[in-house]
Scaffold this motif. Structure first.
Motif, PDB file in Angstrom:
ATOM      1  N   ALA A   1       0.684  -1.251   0.068  1.00  0.00           N
ATOM      2  CA  ALA A   1       0.015  -0.082   0.116  1.00  0.00           C
ATOM      3  C   ALA A   1       0.722   1.181   0.071  1.00  0.00           C
ATOM      4  CB  ALA A   1      -0.929  -0.075   1.123  1.00  0.00           C
ATOM      5  N   ARG A   2       1.709   1.071   0.836  1.00  0.00           N
ATOM      6  CA  ARG A   2       2.891   2.511   0.954  1.00  0.00           C
ATOM      7  C   ARG A   2       4.138   1.653   1.307  1.00  0.00           C
ATOM      8  NH1 ARG A   2       1.992   8.211   4.171  1.00  0.00           N
ATOM      9  NH2 ARG A   2       4.139   9.077   3.504  1.00  0.00           N
ATOM     10  N   GLU A   3       5.170   2.147   0.555  1.00  0.00           N
ATOM     11  CA  GLU A   3       6.547   1.933   1.086  1.00  0.00           C
ATOM     12  C   GLU A   3       7.395   2.642   1.740  1.00  0.00           C
ATOM     13  OE1 GLU A   3      10.207  -0.653  -1.298  1.00  0.00           O
ATOM     14  OE2 GLU A   3       8.275   0.340  -2.340  1.00  0.00           O
ATOM     15  N   HIS A   4       7.337   4.221   1.199  1.00  0.00           N
ATOM     16  CA  HIS A   4       8.301   4.979   1.844  1.00  0.00           C
ATOM     17  C   HIS A   4       7.520   5.826   2.793  1.00  0.00           C
ATOM     18  CE1 HIS A   4      11.445   3.313  -0.535  1.00  0.00           C
ATOM     19  NE2 HIS A   4      10.720   3.547  -1.804  1.00  0.00           N
ATOM     20  N   TYR A   5       8.155   6.372   3.933  1.00  0.00           N
ATOM     21  CA  TYR A   5       7.877   7.239   4.675  1.00  0.00           C
ATOM     22  C   TYR A   5       8.893   8.353   5.060  1.00  0.00           C
ATOM     23  CZ  TYR A   5       3.729   4.263   5.493  1.00  0.00           C
ATOM     24  OH  TYR A   5       2.864   3.277   5.387  1.00  0.00           O
ATOM     25  N   SER A   6       8.676   9.574   5.284  1.00  0.00           N
ATOM     26  CA  SER A   6       9.452  10.767   5.722  1.00  0.00           C
ATOM     27  C   SER A   6       9.048  11.222   6.855  1.00  0.00           C
ATOM     28  CB  SER A   6       9.621  11.715   4.558  1.00  0.00           C
ATOM     29  OG  SER A   6      10.443  12.804   4.855  1.00  0.00           O
ATOM     30  N   VAL A   7       9.631  10.909   8.076  1.00  0.00           N
ATOM     31  CA  VAL A   7       9.363  11.411   9.403  1.00  0.00           C
ATOM     32  C   VAL A   7      10.223  12.545   9.782  1.00  0.00           C
ATOM     33  CG1 VAL A   7       9.021  10.648  11.756  1.00  0.00           C
ATOM     34  CG2 VAL A   7       8.343   8.943  10.005  1.00  0.00           C
ATOM     35  N   VAL A   8       9.682  13.657  10.329  1.00  0.00           N
ATOM     36  CA  VAL A   8      10.334  14.627  11.002  1.00  0.00           C
ATOM     37  C   VAL A   8      10.555  14.864  12.521  1.00  0.00           C
ATOM     38  CG1 VAL A   8      10.744  17.335  10.767  1.00  0.00           C
ATOM     39  CG2 VAL A   8      10.150  15.959   8.771  1.00  0.00           C
ATOM     40  N   ILE A   9      11.608  14.703  13.158  1.00  0.00           N
ATOM     41  CA  ILE A   9      11.560  14.959  14.572  1.00  0.00           C
ATOM     42  C   ILE A   9      12.429  16.052  14.924  1.00  0.00           C
ATOM     43  CG2 ILE A   9      12.462  13.468  16.540  1.00  0.00           C
ATOM     44  CD1 ILE A   9      10.552  11.993  14.971  1.00  0.00           C
ATOM     45  N   GLN A  10      11.391  16.405  15.862  1.00  0.00           N
ATOM     46  CA  GLN A  10      12.206  18.067  16.558  1.00  0.00           C
ATOM     47  C   GLN A  10      12.605  17.667  17.957  1.00  0.00           C
ATOM     48  OE1 GLN A  10       9.451  20.995  18.268  1.00  0.00           O
ATOM     49  NE2 GLN A  10      10.326  22.356  16.567  1.00  0.00           N
ATOM     50  N   ALA A  11      13.577  18.348  18.181  1.00  0.00           N
ATOM     51  CA  ALA A  11      14.347  18.159  19.741  1.00  0.00           C
ATOM     52  C   ALA A  11      14.302  19.806  20.181  1.00  0.00           C
ATOM     53  CB  ALA A  11      15.912  17.684  19.619  1.00  0.00           C
ATOM     54  N   LYS A  12      13.741  20.026  21.304  1.00  0.00           N
ATOM     55  CA  LYS A  12      13.386  21.438  21.831  1.00  0.00           C
ATOM     56  C   LYS A  12      14.212  21.507  23.135  1.00  0.00           C
ATOM     57  CE  LYS A  12       9.948  25.100  22.321  1.00  0.00           C
ATOM     58  NZ  LYS A  12       8.642  25.464  21.946  1.00  0.00           N
ATOM     59  N   ASP A  13      15.023  22.553  23.554  1.00  0.00           N
ATOM     60  CA  ASP A  13      15.546  22.517  25.011  1.00  0.00           C
ATOM     61  C   ASP A  13      14.369  23.402  25.917  1.00  0.00           C
ATOM     62  OD1 ASP A  13      15.857  25.206  24.104  1.00  0.00           O
ATOM     63  OD2 ASP A  13      17.808  25.200  23.959  1.00  0.00           O
ATOM     64  N   MET A  14      14.943  23.744  26.971  1.00  0.00           N
ATOM     65  CA  MET A  14      14.101  24.295  28.248  1.00  0.00           C
ATOM     66  C   MET A  14      12.991  23.403  28.284  1.00  0.00           C
ATOM     67  SD  MET A  14      15.758  27.187  28.818  1.00  0.00           S
ATOM     68  CE  MET A  14      14.515  27.706  29.973  1.00  0.00           C
ATOM     69  N   ALA A  15      13.257  22.103  28.236  1.00  0.00           N
ATOM     70  CA  ALA A  15      12.271  21.046  28.708  1.00  0.00           C
ATOM     71  C   ALA A  15      10.927  21.160  27.749  1.00  0.00           C
ATOM     72  CB  ALA A  15      11.875  20.946  30.280  1.00  0.00           C
ATOM     73  N   GLY A  16      10.965  21.936  26.716  1.00  0.00           N
ATOM     74  CA  GLY A  16       9.974  21.961  25.733  1.00  0.00           C
ATOM     75  C   GLY A  16       9.270  23.273  26.114  1.00  0.00           C
ATOM     76  N   GLN A  17       9.774  24.107  27.045  1.00  0.00           N
ATOM     77  CA  GLN A  17       8.650  25.133  27.497  1.00  0.00           C
ATOM     78  C   GLN A  17       8.842  26.222  26.321  1.00  0.00           C
ATOM     79  OE1 GLN A  17      10.036  26.705  31.260  1.00  0.00           O
ATOM     80  NE2 GLN A  17       9.772  24.811  32.192  1.00  0.00           N
ATOM     81  N   VAL A  18       7.920  27.181  26.567  1.00  0.00           N
ATOM     82  CA  VAL A  18       7.920  28.500  25.439  1.00  0.00           C
ATOM     83  C   VAL A  18       9.233  29.336  25.713  1.00  0.00           C
ATOM     84  CG1 VAL A  18       6.649  30.419  24.783  1.00  0.00           C
ATOM     85  CG2 VAL A  18       5.428  28.663  25.450  1.00  0.00           C
ATOM     86  N   GLY A  19       9.758  29.670  24.593  1.00  0.00           N
ATOM     87  CA  GLY A  19      10.856  30.447  24.571  1.00  0.00           C
ATOM     88  C   GLY A  19      12.213  29.359  24.558  1.00  0.00           C
ATOM     89  N   GLY A  20      11.934  28.201  24.181  1.00  0.00           N
ATOM     90  CA  GLY A  20      13.287  27.200  24.200  1.00  0.00           C
ATOM     91  C   GLY A  20      13.593  27.218  22.610  1.00  0.00           C
ATOM     92  N   LEU A  21      14.753  26.990  22.365  1.00  0.00           N
ATOM     93  CA  LEU A  21      15.465  26.586  21.094  1.00  0.00           C
ATOM     94  C   LEU A  21      15.134  25.243  20.708  1.00  0.00           C
ATOM     95  CD1 LEU A  21      18.863  28.637  21.672  1.00  0.00           C
ATOM     96  CD2 LEU A  21      16.586  29.460  20.804  1.00  0.00           C
ATOM     97  N   SER A  22      15.030  25.088  19.416  1.00  0.00           N
ATOM     98  CA  SER A  22      14.738  23.659  18.862  1.00  0.00           C
ATOM     99  C   SER A  22      15.482  23.297  17.769  1.00  0.00           C
ATOM    100  CB  SER A  22      13.132  23.518  18.348  1.00  0.00           C
ATOM    101  OG  SER A  22      12.811  24.571  17.533  1.00  0.00           O
ATOM    102  N   GLY A  23      15.706  22.150  17.165  1.00  0.00           N
ATOM    103  CA  GLY A  23      16.463  21.738  15.857  1.00  0.00           C
ATOM    104  C   GLY A  23      15.645  20.463  15.510  1.00  0.00           C
ATOM    105  N   SER A  24      15.567  20.192  14.134  1.00  0.00           N
ATOM    106  CA  SER A  24      14.923  19.297  13.679  1.00  0.00           C
ATOM    107  C   SER A  24      15.721  18.384  12.624  1.00  0.00           C
ATOM    108  CB  SER A  24      13.674  19.488  13.024  1.00  0.00           C
ATOM    109  OG  SER A  24      14.003  20.265  11.917  1.00  0.00           O
TER     110      SER A  24
END
Length: 790
Positions: free
Chosen positions: A228-251
């Motif tokens: 049915a479907r063979e390939h998937y593209s998954v985007v994962i994000q990493a955010k500092d400050m324990a995920g709080q508002v104002g934290g910096l992130s990378g993906s």
């Protein structure tokens, strides 16, 4: 000295600074007290004084990435000795002192002049000292303190290994681990939440999920189907400050591919197929293809085709093409439209690699029905036999029938057939064939003894369609006729001894016949009955195809008759029988007692002359002796002509050879050196070689006037007279050569050969008168002369 820090000026960090100060004071020993202690005198008790408070010590903090216009205030140094009159001078040394950190030497205030990065350097170690400004003497001991760079959240999390490529089997259970991703944050993990990372999924739901703490990616759905479907593209994000508002992130991106498993059985697109095959198809050739579809890939889609039943299982076979996964239908037996016009086959396609986890999805095989329709083709004539063997007698007349070939049209039209012979070889021209009946006849007269077999090819074609031709091989055997009389097997050399006895077998003969055994295997031998009885020899037929020649007399004499001729008659057993006559030549020879032949013709000639063997040997011996005497006489005659004296200097022809260099110029034994002198230096007499002449040497530069006018002819005559009167010469003729070249130089010859005396007796003073060219020579000989005289 007291140190105060105002690093908590920022309202946001007031609480943190307060906690840090209390924590530092309680745990890090930020207060350092230096006690003044007096050492007690030996034997006296220790005297304790009230400690004097020195440094009041706190750990300094400075915020990183300070971007203000003014230097950032770090803290203050203060000594108890400082009365505020400016007499105390504060000095700061260590890492960054004077460049990054500056101090007011009067007030003790410390400032940071540059923006610091904690990720490059976390702390600085410095040394503080208070001295008297007037005397430059230290008021306090030098102390070490640390300025720590306080972290702020200025670095975003990063995935150093991304993007990722990973696979996971299809139909995996929900929660199957796929991959663990890890993001790193350069901020201080021990201070605040700047380096506390939380993972989340931005793209790829609802198929996959990620653990927010560990970063483990897992499947989020049941039975994910690759088909049915063979390939998937998954985007994962990493955010500092324990995920709080104002934290910096990378993906990062994770590319996930579902790998195949055998979860799909093969299926034929149709349940019934129909195939047309002409009856002219060759056995072993591929006549058709069939394929079952399988949604899987790789080895999971491999399958095998088999014919499970049907009326054509013995006529057709099926194999699997591994590349295309098709079933190749081949012909095992020839087809005949007139006998069977169609076949029905049940073909099964089944997977070869099964996965029992998905057996509930089976069965992993499928069956279809194939109907093969045989097509009618206009075929060439068909001979009744695959090959023919025919026979004909040799010497048969031209036009004699040999045999008949038969062919018919296998098609329903049953067209008429025309026959002809392929004249590809010379043998095919020995026969002809009737085009309508197929009867083969002879075209030449055959001789079995020359060629016993003939191979020809007969072709048949339909009259309506001459292009359809079939061929059949025909072998013609030539039968034997008794047409060759027997002959002796070879030329026999028959010998009879002089001392033979009557009835003795002297030779056994046999015969050959070119005909085969049916016409010539039995031979009969006899003497010619038309001749009178032979008194010398007789013949006996041995009844085994051989005959023996026997003697009828006791003795035979070579002097009387040395050769006998015996005619022999040979007949075969053919119908009608054939015979031939041959003559044997019998020679009479002298034999030993044991029957060995000694000699025949040569001894017969000597015996007729009346010479025996002993006489012949005596004659040969005499001849050899005479030859030896002649050779000896010739050798002696040649030896008498040799000279008595063998020498290089012959008496009659003497050439004096001077090939010995001897011992130098004083050696007179090698050869007579006076023979080479010119007339100007000749003596009056030639003395003996073994006696030293008592004569004074003539001066080279004062030649004798009497010799100047001597003619060459007179000189030679004089030499001839001297040679005749000289007692030292050999008593035989000799040849003396005088090579006179004249006297052209005024100085004369300087050679030692010109003097009759030895080299040591000559006077070389005259060389000084010859001029400057001979100066060196005069000096050499002038110095050597006294030594030689001495």
């Amino acid at each position: 000295m007291r140190i105060t820090s105002t690093s908590c000026i920022c309202p946001v960090l007031v609480c943190l600074c307060f906690v840090q100060r209390c924590y530092g004071a309680a745990h890090h020993g930020s207060i350092k007290v230096t006690r003044n202690q007096t050492k007690h005198i030996e034997g006296e008790t220790e005297v304790h004084h009230r400690p004097k408070r020195g440094w009041v010590w706190n750990q300094f903090f400075v915020l990183e990435e300070h971007m203000g216009p003014d230097p950032q205030y770090v803290g203050k140094l203060h000594s108890n000795s400082d009365k505020g009159d400016g007499s105390v001078k504060y000095i700061l040394t260590g890492e960054g002192a004077g460049t990054i950190f500056i101090i007011d030497d009067t007030t003790g205030d410390i400032h940071s002049t540059k923006s610091l990065d904690r990720e490059q350097k976390t702390h600085y170690v410095l040394h503080a000292q208070a001295i008297d400004r007037r005397t430059n003497k230290p008021l306090e001991p030098e102390s070490e303190f640390i300025i720590k760079v306080q972290d702020i959240n200025d670095n975003a999390p990063k995935f150093t290994d991304g993007p990722y490529i990973v696979t996971v089997p299809e139909m995996s259970e929900m929660g199957t681990s796929v991959l663990q991703v890890t993001a790193t944050d350069a901020d201080d993990p021990t201070y605040g939440n700047s380096a506390r990372v939380v993972y989340s999924i931005l793209q790829g739901q609802p198929y996959f999920s990620v653990d927010p703490k560990t970063g483990v990616i897992r499947t989020a759905l049941h039975n994910m189907d690759r088909e049915a479907r063979e390939h998937y593209s998954v985007v994962i994000q990493a955010k500092d400050m324990a995920g709080q508002v104002g934290g910096l992130s990378g993906s990062t991106t994770v590319n996930i591919t579902l790998t195949d498993v055998n979860d799909n059985p093969p299926r034929f697109p149709q349940k019934h197929y129909q195939l047309y095959v002409p009856e002219s198809a060759q056995v072993g050739s591929a006549v058709g293809k069939i394929k079952a579809n399988d949604a899987d890939t790789g080895s999971n889609a491999d399958m095998k085709y088999t014919i499970i039943n049907g009326d054509g299982s013995g006529v057709f076979s099926i194999t699997t093409d591994k590349e295309t996964r098709e079933g190749i239908l081949s012909l095992k037996k020839p087809l005949n439209y007139e006998k069977k016009k169609s076949y029905t086959l049940n073909i099964e396609g089944a997977n070869t690699h099964l996965d029992f986890r998905f057996s509930h999805l089976g069965p992993f095989k499928d069956v279809t029905m194939l109907k093969v329709i045989v097509g009618d083709v206009d075929e060439p004539p068909l001979f009744t036999m695959p090959s023919y063997i025919m026979e004909v007698y040799e010497n048969a007349k031209i036009g004699t029938p040999v045999g008949t070939v038969t062919a018919h049209d296998p098609d329903a039209a049953n067209s008429l057939v025309r026959y002809f012979i392929d004249h590809n070889t010379e043998e095919d021209r020995y026969f002809t064939i009737d085009a309508s009946t197929g009867t083969i006849k002879t075209a030449k007269i055959f001789d079995r003894e020359e060629t016993p077999w003939y191979n020809i090819t007969v072709a048949a074609s339909e009259i309506d369609n001459p292009g359809l031709v079939s061929h059949v091989p025909v072998v013609v055997r030539i039968l034997d006729v008794n047409d060759n009389p027997p002959e002796l097997a070879r030329d026999y050399d028959v010998v009879v001894c002089e001392n033979t006895k009557p009835g003795q077998v002297i030779q056994t003969i046999t015969a050959t016949d070119k005909d085969n055994s049916a016409n010539g295997a039995r031979f009969h031998f006899s003497l010619d009955e038309g001749l009178s009885l032979n008194p010398n020899f007789t013949l006996r037929n041995n009844e085994d195809n051989t005959a023996s020649i026997l003697t009828r007399r006791r003795r035979y004499s070579r002097t009387t008759q040395d050769i006998y001729y015996l005619p022999v008659l040979i007949s075969d057993g053919g119908v009608p029988p054939l015979s031939s006559s041959s003559t044997l030549t019998i020679r009479v020879c002298a034999c030993e007692r044991d029957g060995r032949v000694r000699t025949c013709h040569a001894e017969a000639f000597l015996s007729s002359a009346g010479l025996s063997t002993g006489a012949l040997i005596a004659i040969l011996l005499c001849i050899v002796i005479l030859l030896a005497i002649v050779v000896l006489f010739i050798t002696l005659r040649r030896s008498k002509k040799e000279p008595l004296i063998i020498s290089e200097e012959d008496v009659r022809e003497n050439v004096v050879t001077y090939d010995d260099e001897g011992g130098g110029e004083e050696d007179t034994e090698a050869f007579d050196i006076t023979a080479l002198r010119n007339p100007s230096a000749a003596e009056e007499l030639k003395y003996r070689r073994d006696v030293r002449p008592e004569v004074k040497p003539l001066s080279r530069h004062h030649p004798s006037s009497s010799l100047d006018s001597i003619d060459v002819q007179e000189f030679i005559k004089q030499r001839l007279a001297e040679a005749d009167l000289d007692p030292s010469v050999p008593p035989y003729d000799s040849l003396q050569t005088y090579a006179y070249e004249g006297h052209r130089s005024e100085a004369g010859s300087i050679s030692s050969l010109d003097s009759a005396t030895t080299h040591s007796d000559q006077d070389y003073n005259y060389l000084g008168d010859w001029g400057p060219e001979f100066k060196k020579l005069a000096e050499l000989y002038g110095e050597i002369e006294p030594e030689r005289t001495t």
